[in-house]
Design a protein around this motif. Structure first.
Motif: not given
Length: 262
Positions: A79, A216, A214, A81
């Protein structure tokens, strides 16, 4: 001394001759039975020698002297950003390709499924971490060594069984024996295809690790900027402020606050 007539001697020899004929018939029937069972014995022997009907036995001495290399299947979930999702997705795919991997699936929503060679997995994750914000990863591993070795043994036994059945098929003399051997050959061939497919799947899972990323949207606070007039804008700026004061004065001349009665 009494003499036995010739026809009476024939009668005495009949039981003896009958017993000889009966013994010869029994010997012939036994030989036919043995010959008919040869194919079945060979078939059972092939099963025993190939080890298909029995569980494979492991040699403890061999296992002690040769400890097999552990075969691991790695799965990683990442994960992170980014200010912009789509450019970051393209960047991650190019990074995976530089390490010998490739993308299985990706979307503009920021989810990417990658395959990375196991020997390059650590370096890929380290590089991705350096080039990302708010990075986190979850790594899991599964040991498939026993499953892989067991599948190899079963495949080898099935191949030996097929070779033995092909030899028996050449010596089959009746249609019933031929059909029986061919039916077993079909079963063994299906087993071989199944074990080969499983080995191929395990080899691919070991060599290529699965990585899901992922991406974000990175949240940033909005900073309100204070605008000031430039050198040429000061006269207009002060004129604007003066007109505001004039406006307030005119309103004060015509409109005043009337105190309320108590």
């Amino acid at each position: 001394m009494k003499t036995i007539p010739f026809h009476s001697s024939k009668l005495l020899l009949l039981p003896f001759l009958f017993s000889i004929i009966q013994c010869s018939n029994m010997n012939r029937m036994e030989r036919e039975t043995v010959l008919s069972r040869n194919m079945a014995d060979n078939y059972e022997e092939a099963k025993m020698s190939s080890g298909v009907s029995q569980a494979p036995k492991s040699d403890s001495k061999t296992q002690d002297s040769k400890s097999p290399k552990r075969m691991m299947v790695y799965t990683v979930v990442v994960n992170l950003q980014s200010k912009e999702i789509e450019p970051k997705v393209t960047e991650i795919i190019k990074l995976a390709e530089s390490f010998g991997g490739y993308a299985l699936q990706y979307s503009s929503q920021g989810t990417i499924q990658l395959k990375i060679p196991q020997e390059n997995l650590k370096n890929f994750l380290q590089t991705l971490k350096k080039e990302s914000h708010n990075y986190s990863e979850d790594v899991s591993a599964k040991d498939v060594t026993e499953d892989y070795l067991d599948t190899e043994i079963r495949l080898e036994n099935a191949q030996k069984m097929r070779t033995r059945l092909l030899e028996i098929l050449k010596t089959a003399k009746t249609l019933e024996e031929t059909l029986k051997v061919e039916a077993e050959l079909n079963k063994v061939s299906e087993s071989i295809e199944r074990w080969e497919g499983k080995l191929k799947y395990l080899s691919s899972a070991i060599q290529l690790s699965s990585v899901t990323v992922h991406v974000r949207q990175k949240w940033e606070p909005v900073v309100q900027k204070e605008y000031k007039p430039g050198p040429l804008g000061y006269p207009i700026y002060y004129l604007y402020l003066g007109l505001g004061k004039v406006k307030d004065g005119i309103i004060w001349l015509f409109v005043q606050e009337i105190p309320k009665e108590k």
